[in-house]
Design a protein around this motif. Structure first.
Motif, PDB file in Angstrom:
ATOM      1  N   ALA A 106      27.847   5.169  32.390  1.00 34.56           N
ATOM      2  CA  ALA A 106      28.104   4.007  32.485  1.00 34.56           C
ATOM      3  C   ALA A 106      27.934   3.678  33.955  1.00 34.56           C
ATOM      4  CB  ALA A 106      29.531   3.649  32.055  1.00 34.56           C
ATOM      5  N   LEU A 107      28.282   4.596  34.926  1.00 32.03           N
ATOM      6  CA  LEU A 107      28.063   4.308  36.350  1.00 32.03           C
ATOM      7  C   LEU A 107      26.442   4.064  36.739  1.00 32.03           C
ATOM      8  CD1 LEU A 107      30.606   6.429  37.587  1.00 32.03           C
ATOM      9  CD2 LEU A 107      30.511   3.905  38.075  1.00 32.03           C
ATOM     10  N   ASN A 108      25.745   4.745  35.646  1.00 32.27           N
ATOM     11  CA  ASN A 108      24.309   4.742  35.907  1.00 32.27           C
ATOM     12  C   ASN A 108      23.608   3.121  35.752  1.00 32.27           C
ATOM     13  OD1 ASN A 108      23.860   7.415  36.753  1.00 32.27           O
ATOM     14  ND2 ASN A 108      23.806   7.934  34.481  1.00 32.27           N
ATOM     15  N   ASP A 109      24.310   2.335  35.088  1.00 34.59           N
ATOM     16  CA  ASP A 109      23.716   1.047  34.794  1.00 34.59           C
ATOM     17  C   ASP A 109      24.406  -0.018  36.060  1.00 34.59           C
ATOM     18  OD1 ASP A 109      23.127  -1.149  33.874  1.00 34.59           O
ATOM     19  OD2 ASP A 109      24.099  -1.189  31.862  1.00 34.59           O
ATOM     20  N   GLY A 110      23.401  -0.125  36.878  1.00 38.77           N
ATOM     21  CA  GLY A 110      23.681  -0.991  38.117  1.00 38.77           C
ATOM     22  C   GLY A 110      23.970  -2.357  37.809  1.00 38.77           C
ATOM     23  N   THR A 111      23.495  -2.651  36.460  1.00 38.12           N
ATOM     24  CA  THR A 111      23.707  -4.193  36.189  1.00 38.12           C
ATOM     25  C   THR A 111      25.011  -4.265  35.517  1.00 38.12           C
ATOM     26  OG1 THR A 111      22.453  -4.010  34.285  1.00 38.12           O
ATOM     27  CG2 THR A 111      21.100  -4.464  35.956  1.00 38.12           C
ATOM     28  N   TYR A 112      25.720  -3.355  35.103  1.00 35.95           N
ATOM     29  CA  TYR A 112      27.003  -3.583  34.331  1.00 35.95           C
ATOM     30  C   TYR A 112      28.114  -4.100  35.120  1.00 35.95           C
ATOM     31  CZ  TYR A 112      30.747  -2.491  31.332  1.00 35.95           C
ATOM     32  OH  TYR A 112      31.876  -2.495  30.808  1.00 35.95           O
ATOM     33  N   GLY A 113      28.170  -3.326  36.523  1.00 31.43           N
ATOM     34  CA  GLY A 113      29.110  -3.724  37.243  1.00 31.43           C
ATOM     35  C   GLY A 113      30.553  -2.874  37.003  1.00 31.43           C
TER      36      GLY A 113
END
Length: 435
Positions: A62-69
């Motif tokens: 999940a940390l790989n998704d920079g757009t998720y916050g």
């Protein structure tokens, strides 16, 4: 990316079916696809299932998704998962990184995790620093627990006097979510280490008085040392102290053997009571009657009744005012959130909206009502109350047997007496400590 499986996974998680949720969310995307929300929720489900290593991997994805916050929350959850498998070094790195996220609304959770990881690694000084940061975080609803951990760090560092002061402060700050029994047990350890066995025994007795709290092995060993110290001290005192010389008993009125009145019957030798003549007795009786009439005239019975009633009214008004400033109201926060979940679960939108703050926009009301699972029953686990605002931790027992915690905020209702819900957010830091 299979959006249908993601929707089904969300629904399964809300219903408490964490095994199905983890499977659906894992199957909804390939390992190289990035979707922070799906991996975050999958990590939470795996934490519920006790699959901590897999949960750590899900949070890392999940940390790989920079757009998720939500970087702070993900790092904190990853730290908790790593700590659960005993990797305290990597866990401390994750917690430390979480504290650097300025957008993270609850950094005290990261500081608590960091303190625990460092404590387990034997770094008591830096663990104490982390626990202190958690305690002074204004967002922390239970600072006393963090202070209790800080006190234990002081004990480990050989600073019992600082530990005593820390536990005393923790007990003063203890709220409904804090276990004062555990704090008193820690105080007992600190007092024993400070060479105060008698005070330590009092603290241990306060911790175990209701028979609920069980001392840890360290605390039980410390209590045994306290008993040994007191026994040795008692023996030394008995040997060093000579018997006290006998003292003449004070004179006691034989008509008052307990000495409760502190007075004696008059002695004929030093009063004239027994030598009064009959005429003198009659004259004294008349004087006594006149004095009694004068005293009755000055009693002002009506004025006294008025003053008593006025005081009662003032006391009642003061009590109501104090209760209002402490966050009490009608309807109460607990009844409002219970009615909200009941009405939302029954599909009674109008009743559900009546439980919400009138200042909320319609889309916000709809979002809150739609997020409430059907068939859930709720209980309030703790509240931080003030005169105009309240934040509560609410636990929902889901229809399929799971549980979900919420952070619910209340404001005064339009009549300024009762309460209304102003926000309702899922709190993933439940019994398994994930967010």
């Amino acid at each position: 990316m299979n959006s249908q499986l993601i929707q089904q996974g969300r629904a399964a998680y809300r219903a408490g079916d964490f095994s199905a949720a983890a499977q659906m969310l894992g199957a909804a995307k390939t390992p190289d696809e990035i979707m922070g929300e799906a991996d975050h929720l999958r990590g939470n489900a795996l934490m519920h299932l006790g699959m901590y290593a897999e949960a750590a991997e899900a949070y890392a994805a999940a940390l790989n998704d920079g757009t998720y916050g939500k970087r702070g929350a993900l790092l904190t959850n990853r730290g908790k998962a790593l700590a659960a498998v005993g990797d305290y070094t990597t866990a401390a790195q994750a917690f430390s990184a979480a504290t650097q996220d300025a957008s993270y609304a609850t950094p005290f959770k990261a500081y608590l995790g960091l303190g625990n990881a460092l404590f387990q690694s034997g770094d008591y000084a830096n663990a104490g620093t982390a626990f202190r940061q958690a305690a002074i975080d204004g967002a922390n609803p239970a600072p006393a627990a963090a202070l209790g951990e800080l006190g234990l760090c002081f004990i480990k560092l050989g600073r019992p006097a600082d530990a005593v002061e820390t536990y005393r402060t923790a007990i003063d700050f203890a709220g409904p979510r804090d276990d004062t029994r555990a704090l008193n047990a820690g105080m007992g350890q600190a007092l024993s280490a400070a060479g105060r066995p008698s005070d330590a025994l009092d603290a241990f007795n306060a911790a175990t008085a209701d028979g609920i709290y069980q001392l840890t092995s360290e605390q039980a060993d410390e209590l045994a040392r306290v008993h040994d110290s007191l026994a040795a001290l008692s023996a030394q005192t008995a040997m060093a102290t000579a018997p006290a010389p006998a003292m003449d008993a004070p004179a006691v009125d034989p008509l008052d053997p307990t000495g409760a009145t502190g007075q004696f019957m008059p002695d004929p030798s030093d009063t004239g009571f027994f030598t009064l003549s009959e005429s003198e007795m009659v004259q004294q009786d008349r004087q006594d009657r006149k004095q009694a009439k004068v005293r009755r005239r000055h009693r002002h019975t009506g004025l006294k009744v008025f003053i008593v009633l006025l005081l009662l009214i003032l006391i009642a008004a003061g009590g109501l005012g104090f209760a209002y400033t402490r966050g009490f109201g009608f309807p109460s926060q607990e009844s409002v959130v219970t009615d909200l979940f009941q009405a939302a679960g029954d599909g009674d939108t109008a009743k559900a909206e009546s439980c919400l703050a009138s200042s909320l926009p319609e889309d916000a009301k709809s979002m809150i009502i739609s997020s409430i699972p059907q068939g859930a029953t709720v209980s309030v686990e703790g509240m931080d109350q003030s005169m105009t605002e309240t934040t509560a931790k609410v636990k929902a027992s889901l229809s399929k047997g799971g549980e979900q915690e919420y952070t619910v905020k209340f404001v005064r209702s339009d009549n300024h007496i009762g309460w209304a819900v102003s926000s309702l957010d899922m709190d993933f830091s439940a019994a398994d400590n994930q967010q």
